[in-house]
Scaffold this motif. Structure first.
Motif, mmCIF file in Angstrom:
data_model
loop_
_atom_site.group_PDB
_atom_site.id
_atom_site.type_symbol
_atom_site.label_atom_id
_atom_site.label_comp_id
_atom_site.label_asym_id
_atom_site.label_seq_id
_atom_site.Cartn_x
_atom_site.Cartn_y
_atom_site.Cartn_z
ATOM 1 N N ARG A 1 0.808 -1.118 -0.037
ATOM 2 C CA ARG A 1 0.060 0.010 0.033
ATOM 3 C C ARG A 1 0.888 1.391 0.158
ATOM 4 O O ARG A 1 2.037 1.210 0.421
ATOM 5 C CB ARG A 1 -1.001 -0.023 1.163
ATOM 6 N N GLN A 2 0.141 2.299 -0.542
ATOM 7 C CA GLN A 2 1.038 3.621 -0.451
ATOM 8 C C GLN A 2 0.631 4.324 0.791
ATOM 9 O O GLN A 2 -0.441 4.480 1.289
ATOM 10 C CB GLN A 2 0.600 4.334 -1.618
ATOM 11 N N GLU A 3 1.904 4.940 1.428
ATOM 12 C CA GLU A 3 1.772 5.635 2.683
ATOM 13 C C GLU A 3 2.739 6.916 2.509
ATOM 14 O O GLU A 3 3.622 6.786 2.201
ATOM 15 C CB GLU A 3 1.953 4.943 3.857
ATOM 16 N N GLU A 4 2.112 8.017 3.118
ATOM 17 C CA GLU A 4 3.271 9.168 3.262
ATOM 18 C C GLU A 4 3.756 9.217 4.565
ATOM 19 O O GLU A 4 2.919 8.997 5.441
ATOM 20 C CB GLU A 4 2.194 10.552 2.984
ATOM 21 N N ARG A 5 5.056 9.263 4.439
ATOM 22 C CA ARG A 5 5.708 9.028 5.586
ATOM 23 C C ARG A 5 6.819 9.964 5.801
ATOM 24 O O ARG A 5 7.309 10.560 4.829
ATOM 25 C CB ARG A 5 6.195 7.581 5.775
ATOM 26 N N ILE A 6 7.563 10.103 7.066
ATOM 27 C CA ILE A 6 8.538 10.877 7.122
ATOM 28 C C ILE A 6 9.664 10.156 7.561
ATOM 29 O O ILE A 6 9.720 9.066 8.281
ATOM 30 C CB ILE A 6 8.482 12.042 8.356
ATOM 31 N N PHE A 7 11.014 10.245 6.890
ATOM 32 C CA PHE A 7 12.107 9.109 7.144
ATOM 33 C C PHE A 7 13.206 10.307 7.494
ATOM 34 O O PHE A 7 13.278 11.235 7.080
ATOM 35 C CB PHE A 7 12.539 8.522 5.641
ATOM 36 N N MET A 8 14.018 9.485 8.479
ATOM 37 C CA MET A 8 15.401 10.094 8.998
ATOM 38 C C MET A 8 16.324 9.317 8.628
ATOM 39 O O MET A 8 16.247 8.237 9.399
ATOM 40 C CB MET A 8 15.074 10.750 10.336
#
Length: 374
Positions: free
Chosen positions: A184-191
């Motif tokens: 599935r597609q998800e909007e996420r923040i990555f560090m």
């Protein structure tokens, strides 16, 4: 404020343990009740077994037991067991419970009996009878069964806590529910966090000592990541990838709190690192936001994997830290979604071209004023 999230998660975990223990107590009592009920019906036993009084007592006992066990395992022993082997936590928790349970039972029964019998006979006789009564109770088969069952329950509880830590908070539940069985597609923040001068550090010490150093650093990073509602996606050598669902990462600027929390946690142990390794570890970080495809992958060793341009971009943003001589970089796209307070100082570094990308990316660096020298 920075500890409220961690405290809330610990309290939630204690309540989950309490509910599970209460459910176990309920099922255990019903099994015992209907077994005795069948024997009474078949006239193998005589007498009666009142349901509601015994049921209420069992539920209260399980409820209080769950609260106490949850509090001890989560608040008192949680960080200790995280630094030990998997088997040590499971076995040690059950063993400590048995020792504590037997000790409290012996002391409690002895005090109650001594007080009770002292009203009926001289103290020496009361003490002697109390000791006999305590020995009779603790050597009864039912006592041993109860101790064993609840010791096993404590070990199982610690096992599940460690499995949850193994996958990361919330990840086990996602596997159980099959949330990501279909991608599935998800909007996420990555560090992306990378240990500075890792190659130079590794060359100055043997591989085993370098591994121990990384292990200590990752231990110190754990609480700040959990307190900021972050999910540890991967450990890749001396690099750590942390991820947030957008709403959690933006709430209270959690993704920034995570970086500065890690920095503070390591600096608090500055003397230890300098004494043991002759250095103070520091990290450079890149942050970005975007759409990622997430899903389960693998057959024998399943994992939840993210893929997409957002990860490549975040990695390349982190790689620019050395060029700008800063510890943290984030994209303008992420910064525009955040609501920074006066405690943060932001500096635009201009648009740059990242390798493999046609569009220019505007980068910012952030300083935490509370940690800046005055």
């Amino acid at each position: 404020m920075k500890y409220k999230t961690g405290l809330r998660k610990k309290i939630q975990t204690v309540w989950i343990i309490t509910l599970c223990w209460t459910a176990f107590g309920c099922v255990s009592f019903l099994n015992q009740y209907f077994f005795i009920y069948d024997l009474l019906t078949l006239k193998r036993l005589s007498g009666s077994f009142p349901f509601w009084g015994e049921f209420t007592g069992s539920i209260i006992f399980a409820l209080l037991g769950g609260l106490v066990a949850g509090y001890v395992l989560v608040f008192k022993m949680g960080s200790h067991y995280r630094r030990k082997s998997f088997a040590f936590g499971v076995i040690n928790s059950g063993f400590l419970f048995i020792i504590t349970y037997v000790g409290l039972a012996v002391i409690g029964l002895l005090i109650i009996d001594v007080v009770y019998f002292s009203f009926q006979m001289p103290f020496s006789a009361a003490l002697s009878k109390s000791i006999d009564n305590v020995l009779f109770n603790i050597f009864s088969p039912s006592f041993f069964i109860n101790v064993f069952l609840f010791g096993l329950l404590v070990s199982c509880t610690q096992f599940m806590l460690q499995v949850n830590d193994k996958f990361g908070p919330g990840i086990l539940w996602k596997f159980i529910t099959g949330k990501y069985y279909h991608p599935r597609q998800e909007e996420r923040i990555f560090m992306f966090l990378d240990l500075r001068s890792s190659t130079t550090i590794a060359e100055k010490m043997n591989s085993k000592k370098f591994f121990v150093l990384l292990k200590e650093i990752y231990n110190d990073m754990t609480e700040p990541i959990l307190n900021s509602k972050g999910e540890i996606y991967q450990y890749v050598g001396d690099e750590v990838v942390v991820s947030w669902p957008v709403e959690k990462g933006l709430a209270g600027n959690n993704c920034l709190l995570c970086f500065f929390g890690i920095k503070r946690a390591i600096e608090e142990r500055k003397e230890h690192y300098i004494r043991e390794y002759d250095l103070l570890p520091s990290f450079k970080a890149g942050l970005h936001i975007g759409e990622a495809t997430v899903g389960e992958i693998g057959v024998i060793k399943k994992d939840i994997v993210y893929s997409g341009d957002v990860l490549n971009t975040t990695s390349r943003i982190e790689g620019q830290c050395n060029n700008f001589d800063v510890n943290i970089l984030l994209s303008a796209e992420l910064l525009e979604r955040m609501q920074l307070s006066n405690e943060y100082q932001q500096t635009a570094l201009g648009e740059i071209s990242l390798k493999g990308k046609q569009e220019m990316v505007l980068l910012y660096t952030i300083k935490d004023k509370t940690s800046c020298p005055h």
